[in-house]
Design a protein around this motif. Sequence first.
Motif, PDB file in Angstrom:
ATOM      1  N   SER A  20       0.870  -1.179   0.000  1.00 18.17           N
ATOM      2  CA  SER A  20       0.000   0.000   0.000  1.00 18.17           C
ATOM      3  C   SER A  20       0.905   1.226   0.000  1.00 18.17           C
ATOM      4  O   SER A  20       1.950   1.235   0.659  1.00 18.17           O
ATOM      5  N   CYS A  67       1.058   5.767  -0.398  1.00 15.91           N
ATOM      6  CA  CYS A  67       0.537   7.120  -0.604  1.00 15.91           C
ATOM      7  C   CYS A  67       1.695   8.015  -1.047  1.00 15.91           C
ATOM      8  O   CYS A  67       2.805   7.907  -0.518  1.00 15.91           O
ATOM      9  N   ARG A 102      -4.368  10.113   0.223  1.00 15.86           N
ATOM     10  CA  ARG A 102      -5.055   9.164  -0.667  1.00 15.86           C
ATOM     11  C   ARG A 102      -4.099   8.054  -1.075  1.00 15.86           C
ATOM     12  O   ARG A 102      -2.976   8.304  -1.484  1.00 15.86           O
ATOM     13  N   ARG A 103      -4.554   6.825  -0.977  1.00 15.96           N
ATOM     14  CA  ARG A 103      -3.723   5.693  -1.335  1.00 15.96           C
ATOM     15  C   ARG A 103      -3.711   5.501  -2.851  1.00 15.96           C
ATOM     16  O   ARG A 103      -4.751   5.268  -3.474  1.00 15.96           O
ATOM     17  N   LEU A 150      -1.897   3.067  -4.212  1.00 13.80           N
ATOM     18  CA  LEU A 150      -1.958   1.613  -4.318  1.00 13.80           C
ATOM     19  C   LEU A 150      -2.404   1.062  -2.973  1.00 13.80           C
ATOM     20  O   LEU A 150      -2.055   1.603  -1.920  1.00 13.80           O
ATOM     21  N   GLU A 151      -3.152  -0.048  -3.014  1.00 16.17           N
ATOM     22  CA  GLU A 151      -3.652  -0.611  -1.758  1.00 16.17           C
ATOM     23  C   GLU A 151      -3.696  -2.131  -1.837  1.00 16.17           C
ATOM     24  O   GLU A 151      -4.276  -2.707  -2.766  1.00 16.17           O
ATOM     25  N   ALA A 152      -3.013  -2.775  -0.885  1.00 17.76           N
ATOM     26  CA  ALA A 152      -3.057  -4.234  -0.709  1.00 17.76           C
ATOM     27  C   ALA A 152      -2.729  -4.993  -1.993  1.00 17.76           C
ATOM     28  O   ALA A 152      -3.470  -5.886  -2.418  1.00 17.76           O
ATOM     29  N   THR A 175       7.776  -5.052   1.370  1.00 16.38           N
ATOM     30  CA  THR A 175       6.633  -5.191   0.458  1.00 16.38           C
ATOM     31  C   THR A 175       7.033  -5.612  -0.958  1.00 16.38           C
ATOM     32  O   THR A 175       6.244  -6.232  -1.655  1.00 16.38           O
ATOM     33  N   GLY A 214      -6.165   1.929  -7.534  1.00 20.52           N
ATOM     34  CA  GLY A 214      -5.063   1.436  -6.722  1.00 20.52           C
ATOM     35  C   GLY A 214      -5.190   0.016  -6.218  1.00 20.52           C
ATOM     36  O   GLY A 214      -4.292  -0.476  -5.538  1.00 20.52           O
ATOM     37  N   ARG A 215      -6.271  -0.681  -6.560  1.00 18.06           N
ATOM     38  CA  ARG A 215      -6.476  -2.049  -6.087  1.00 18.06           C
ATOM     39  C   ARG A 215      -6.531  -3.009  -7.265  1.00 18.06           C
ATOM     40  O   ARG A 215      -6.927  -2.630  -8.378  1.00 18.06           O
TER      41      ARG A 215
END
Length: 581
Positions: free
Chosen positions: A344, A346, A352-353, A355-357, A395, A549-550
């Motif tokens: 993830s 920011c 604001r993210r 990318l996420e997970a 990550t 981002g997901r």
Amino acid sequence: MGSQRLLRNYVKANLGLYSVGVAFIILSNVVQSFFPRVLGEFTDDLQLKVATSHTVAGYSLQLLGIGVAYGVLFGIGQYTNARLGRRFEYATRQKLFRHFSTLSEHYFSRHGVGKLLSYVMNDVTAVRESISNGVNQTTNAIFFILSAFVMMSFSSIPFGLIALSLAPMALIPFIVVFLGPRIRSRSLEVQESLATMTESAEEQFGGIRVTKTFAAEEIAYERFGRNVDDIREKQLRLVRMSSLFQSLLPLMGSFSMIIAILAGGYMTLHGQITLGSFVSLTFYLRMMMTPLQQIGNVINMMQRSRASLERLNHLLAVKPDIREEAKAAHLENGAGELEIRGLSFCYPGSDRRALEAIDLKVEPGRTLGIIGRTGSGKTTLVKLLLRIYDPPAGTIYIGGHDIRRVTLESLRSQIAYVPQDGFLFSTTIRDNIAFSRRDAADDEMQQAAREAQIYSSITELPRGFETKLGERGITLSGGQRQRASLARGFMKRAPILILDDSVSAVDAVTETNIVRQIRAAHRDKTTLIIAHRISAVKHADEIIVLDEGRIVQRGTHKELLALPGLYASLYQIQEEGTRHA
């Protein structure tokens, strides 16, 4: 004193040579200070009518010897210091360029190219002048005045007359203290405005085609004109202050001359001093006028230099956002396995993210397609893989190594990245393709060009691979620039190949051929193909679909088409667009 660090370190490193240059200038001034004394003695001999033809010849030879010795000694000193100034200029520009190469993309996104160029050109030049011309003039002025004072003190001129004549010059330190900081402040304003103007000019030149296309020359002229007007106003403010300063110093010298003429003339008429002593005094004071003007020039120069030094030291103090750990490991060549675990991210200054997970794994020899709408996080993922921005620790792994714990050079040497814009340098096509492997054989370079489907286009040019490109590769079309950039990426032969929408400017047939070449020639490589067009990724071993981002979908082309969702919607829209085209 912190603002003087760059200059102080250079002078300290070259103290021996500076001492030589300064010593020669000091000697030249000691020699020159004998000139008025010899002239005064000659005047006394003439007045007393004891001079003969041999005496005249002797004095003439003495004066000639003084002039020649002064010229030779001062010339050597001036050359030595000027050479040191040029060496400073060269070394500092090299240092700045190396420093720029360490800074992160985030820094360049906040500072335009024109502003950075102003550091390299305007500021470095201002400092160089201070350590060549400034040192020469300062040494010359100070030591001539001191030598002249000593010679006058040991002559027949009464000390009281000397002190009275030099009294106005005692005000000079107060003038310097009062006006010096004001000159420096205005110099800093001018340098900042010059940087803004350079930045504006670079932008206007870069966008000249857009300007002409929209017939907006007048708008561009007005925009640039505002920057020029701002510089003019600030330079005029600086000139007014500098002119006032430079006029006050000679004015003090003129007051000294007036006092010498009045007091010295009176004493000569009353027989208290000889005519030769009077001539020597006035000649010394007249010769001091030039050093006083030099002092004014130097102080102006030094104030401008201090303003530039403040800017340069501030720039060199900027730390890169992306830094290696103290004991960063070297990523071994060939480590092509890529794994992302729960990523993830920011952007700095944003909540604001982007990318996420994100979780994925790509084995060597496999191809991953990444697709999604604009702003879905595709390019952000690439920037994190290259550590243009730092991902959270633990990550992203390449070859089993956390990329936060390996050296930047070894990480980036494992990745061949081909961006969408296909930036090319204004050199030959050969140099652009072989950018990362200058010693590569011609057949390797030609093979990379064939894989990128640009070989035939290059060979049709009059000079082939030796064709020199214009700025940013303007000699080639958009599609040709992209393919030349692709060839450069293929030429690197890195374990990981990343194509970031880098076939968007080519036609469908060429795109198909390029993808086929990638699959054939890079079977043992880890390949990531990022695209907007599904045709560029449909042959990938796995495709992930990003949205806000997901990862919202993943699978092969056939599997994703069979599922309702974003991938099938994008495919349908693009297919309809192709049929209508």
